[in-house]
Design an enzyme around this catalytic site. Structure first.
Site, short mmCIF file in Angstrom:
data_model
loop_
_atom_site.label_atom_id
_atom_site.label_comp_id
_atom_site.label_asym_id
_atom_site.label_seq_id
_atom_site.Cartn_x
_atom_site.Cartn_y
_atom_site.Cartn_z
N HIS A 169 0.82 -1.23 0.00
CA HIS A 169 0.00 0.00 0.00
C HIS A 169 0.85 1.28 0.00
O HIS A 169 0.32 2.37 -0.19
CB HIS A 169 -0.92 0.04 1.22
N ASP A 294 -4.74 -12.72 3.36
CA ASP A 294 -6.01 -12.24 3.90
C ASP A 294 -7.19 -12.55 2.98
O ASP A 294 -8.31 -12.11 3.23
CB ASP A 294 -5.94 -10.75 4.25
ZN LIG Z 1 -4.45 -7.00 2.62
#
Ligand SMILES: [Zn+2]
Length: 353
Positions: A169, A294
């Protein structure tokens, strides 16, 4: 498969993150990496150790994908935070004000003297606490990514950068999504700089790899592909849509494959084939996989329903690309299962190689 683990990772241990208006315990915790190490001790994949990288080479590799202004901010951020108020030494730094980009609106070209404003300038959420050890941990992670890329350049079929905080990110000049330095981008750029003419990044984390996309968005030499939860409902919300295809020379070299919350393995696996076809068509000579676990059904902050056994299938499918590969450890917050799921994927890759 060589694994480079980050001995400094536990120096980054946030206390709380802001989640929908409340402070909650951090999801991104040191135990995540410890569970992977424990599973690798049970099911070894090959040599495992800390990276051995010269400081000057590391600084150069990081500076290839992050701006000087951002790196200077990160290097002194903790000291600046404590200088604001000595009591800050006991609490993590979180931003609370941001220069929302808009025409004739807030400016980001003027560096604020106020650290609280600087923190907002270089971040995009308040879920990513910056702690006393964040910079050391992030640098240690970048060293893992660089060492993994170098191992592949030196002939290894695959290498694993086992580190946290994660990276995908983090953009050229911003942190967020628990990420500070973009390990996958650092690895991809290092592969390019070592002579791989075309490098593909295939992000399999539940969340869109917005930082990596932004770093390479105007480039034709690095293909970025991401399979992720639809940003209309899923973090990071403001990037990751299917119509983002790259810009300028990079037009056509970014592929987003968003899937609805609730997607199961059959659909996800078919989407992986679409991603792998794009990698094949691109003609990459090396692959970087930002590996988030995830997508697992038990993940507390995500919404796909992959099972532990599915990760071995994912690994085998990735091996089918026939490319040398660097894996970087990204998300995965079902902490008890993250070790099993990680090693299932890597073992699946290795056994199919
Ligand atoms: Zn993630």
């Amino acid at each position: 498969m060589k694994t480079f683990h980050n001995p400094h990772h536990a120096a980054h241990a946030g206390q709380q993150e802001m989640f929908r208006g409340r402070m909650v315990p951090c999801h991104e915790v040191p135990a995540r990496l410890d569970f992977v190490l424990a599973e690798l001790a049970r099911r070894p994949l090959g040599p495992l150790g800390p990276p051995s990288v010269e400081d000057s080479a590391l600084d150069a590799a990081i500076a290839r994908v992050h701006s000087a202004r951002y790196l200077a901010f990160l290097a002194s951020a903790w000291d600046d935070w404590v200088a604001m108020d000595p009591a800050n030494a006991q609490r993590d730094a979180l931003p609370s004000v941001w220069p929302l980009p808009s025409r004739h609106g807030f400016r980001s070209d003027v560096l604020p003297a106020n650290f609280a404003a600087r923190l907002g300038l270089f971040s995009f959420d308040s879920g990513s606490p910056l702690t006393a050890g964040s910079w050391a941990a992030a640098r240690g992670g970048a060293a893992c990514a660089l060492a993994a890329a170098q191992a592949v350049v030196n002939g290894e079929r695959s290498a694993f950068a086992l580190t946290r905080p994660p990276g995908h990110h983090a953009g050229p000049d911003f942190l967020g999504g628990y990420c500070f330095l973009n390990n996958a981008a650092i690895a991809a750029q290092a592969l390019r700089d070592a002579g791989h003419a075309k490098v593909a990044v295939l992000d399999v984390d539940y969340h869109h790899g917005n930082g990596t996309q932004t770093i390479f968005y105007e480039r034709a030499d690095v293909l970025t592909v991401s399979i992720h939860g639809d940003p209309t409902t899923e973090y990071p919300f403001f990037l990751g849509h299917a119509d983002e295809r790259g810009a300028g020379e990079g037009d056509g070299f970014n592929l987003n494959l968003p899937l609805s919350r609730g997607t199961g393995f059959a659909r996800w696996r078919a989407t992986l084939d679409t991603a792998l076809q794009a990698v094949h068509n691109f003609g990459a000579s090396a692959l970087v996989v930002p590996m988030g676990l995830d997508t697992f059904e038990g993940d507390p902050i995500s919404g796909f329903t992959l099972q532990s056994a599915d990760y071995a299938v994912v690994g085998a499918a990735l091996a089918g690309a026939g490319l040398p590969a660097v894996f970087t450890f990204e998300g995965g917050y079902a902490v008890d299962e993250v070790g099993t799921n990680t090693v299932n994927l890597l073992e699946g890759f290795q056994q199919a190689t």
